[in-house]
Scaffold this active site. Structure first.
Site, PDB file in Angstrom:
ATOM      1  N   LYS A  85       0.855  -1.190   0.000  1.00 28.89           N
ATOM      2  CA  LYS A  85       0.000   0.000   0.000  1.00 28.89           C
ATOM      3  C   LYS A  85       0.887   1.235   0.000  1.00 28.89           C
ATOM      4  O   LYS A  85       1.786   1.363   0.846  1.00 28.89           O
ATOM      5  CB  LYS A  85      -0.838  -0.044   1.284  1.00 28.89           C
ATOM      6  CG  LYS A  85      -2.259   0.451   1.154  1.00 28.89           C
ATOM      7  CD  LYS A  85      -3.005   0.115   2.440  1.00 28.89           C
ATOM      8  CE  LYS A  85      -4.324   0.803   2.519  1.00 28.89           C
ATOM      9  NZ  LYS A  85      -4.950   0.643   3.841  1.00 28.89           N
TER      10      LYS A  85
HETATM   11  O1  G3P Z   1      -9.120   1.558   5.032  1.00 30.10           O
HETATM   12  C1  G3P Z   1      -8.774   2.818   5.474  1.00 30.10           C
HETATM   13  C2  G3P Z   1      -9.348   3.005   6.802  1.00 30.10           C
HETATM   14  O2  G3P Z   1      -8.664   2.241   7.726  1.00 30.10           O
HETATM   15  C3  G3P Z   1      -9.484   4.386   7.276  1.00 30.10           C
HETATM   16  O3  G3P Z   1     -10.616   4.375   8.043  1.00 30.10           O
HETATM   17  O4  G3P Z   1     -12.178   5.149   9.716  1.00 30.10           O
HETATM   18  O5  G3P Z   1      -9.726   5.690   9.907  1.00 30.10           O
HETATM   19  O6  G3P Z   1     -11.126   6.799   8.195  1.00 30.10           O
HETATM   20  P1  G3P Z   1     -10.926   5.580   9.023  1.00 30.10           P
END
Ligand code: G3P
Length: 218
Positions: A85
């Site tokens: 990634k």
């Molecule tokens: O897949 C990306 C994710 O982990 C980000 O999620 O909830 O931290 O915006 P969030």
């Protein structure tokens, strides 16, 4: 739509994988920091890869192209399931191109616009990760970006897979399915909420109560 689990928590990963509910895993440095403790994060990536029969996204932390490529190679060497990634920066897209030339799968992350998604595809990204919830957080409509990417990728015959990320609730997951995202990565809490429906619970209770009146075993 493929369902990935967005976590590095090995017990959650085992639970979902054993139930046959997930097609892969995504992690990021924040998720790794929550669970890796004193251990070597590379060991955790290998453990995850051995539990899940599918792609496991592992994110670089270098910010320059050479550093990302070097980390990406080391990550890819850990296990055949690893997808490297990289962030959607100029250096990240250069690293993406270089890694793809070595047949290493790449997930370009931190995507917030259709234009960024087109550039990631040009860099050969295997997956593009639009962050839906984080766009919603600042008053935008995150799902609109997923819809736009689907439209543009279809229009130009682009094969990069759309991986809806930063999914915060079941409605996000439902919209990702309906919009034709190739995959969505869900936190464990959202995965199990998707399974629940009050009519399933009341329906099951009624069946069981009715069966009890028979007084028979199966
Ligand atoms: O897949 C990306 C994710 O982990 C980000 O999620 O909830 O931290 O915006 P969030």
């Amino acid at each position: 739509m493929e369902i990935f689990l967005d976590t590095a928590d090995i017990s959650e990963i085992r639970r979902a994988a054993q139930a046959g509910l997930i097609d892969g895993i995504t992690t990021n440095p924040s998720l790794m920091a929550k669970v890796a403790g004193d251990g070597d994060p590379r060991d955790l990536f290998v453990e995850i890869c051995e539990v899940v029969d599918g792609p496991v996204s592992a994110e670089v932390v270098a910010t320059d192209t050479d550093g990302m490529v070097a980390e990406g190679r080391r990550l890819a060497d850990l296990h055949r399931h690893i997808v490297v990634k990289v962030p959607l920066t100029e250096d990240g897209l250069r690293a993406c191109r270089a890694l793809r030339e070595e047949q290493i799968a790449v997930n370009v992350t931190l995507c917030f616009s259709v234009a960024q998604a087109l550039l990631a595809a040009k860099a050969g990204a295997s997956y593009i990760s639009p962050f839906v919830g984080r766009l919603d957080d600042i008053g935008h409509d995150g799902m609109e970006v997923v819809a736009e990417i689907r439209e543009v990728y279809d229009e130009y015959g682009i094969e990069t897979r759309i991986l809806a990320a930063s999914i915060r609730h079941p409605r996000h997951a439902r919209e990702a399915m309906l919009l034709g995202a190739d995959c969505a990565t869900l936190p464990p809490s959202v995965l199990y909420k998707l399974m629940q429906h009050p009519l399933t619970d009341t329906g099951l209770q009624r069946f069981l109560d009715d069966w009890k009146t028979l007084g028979k075993e199966l």
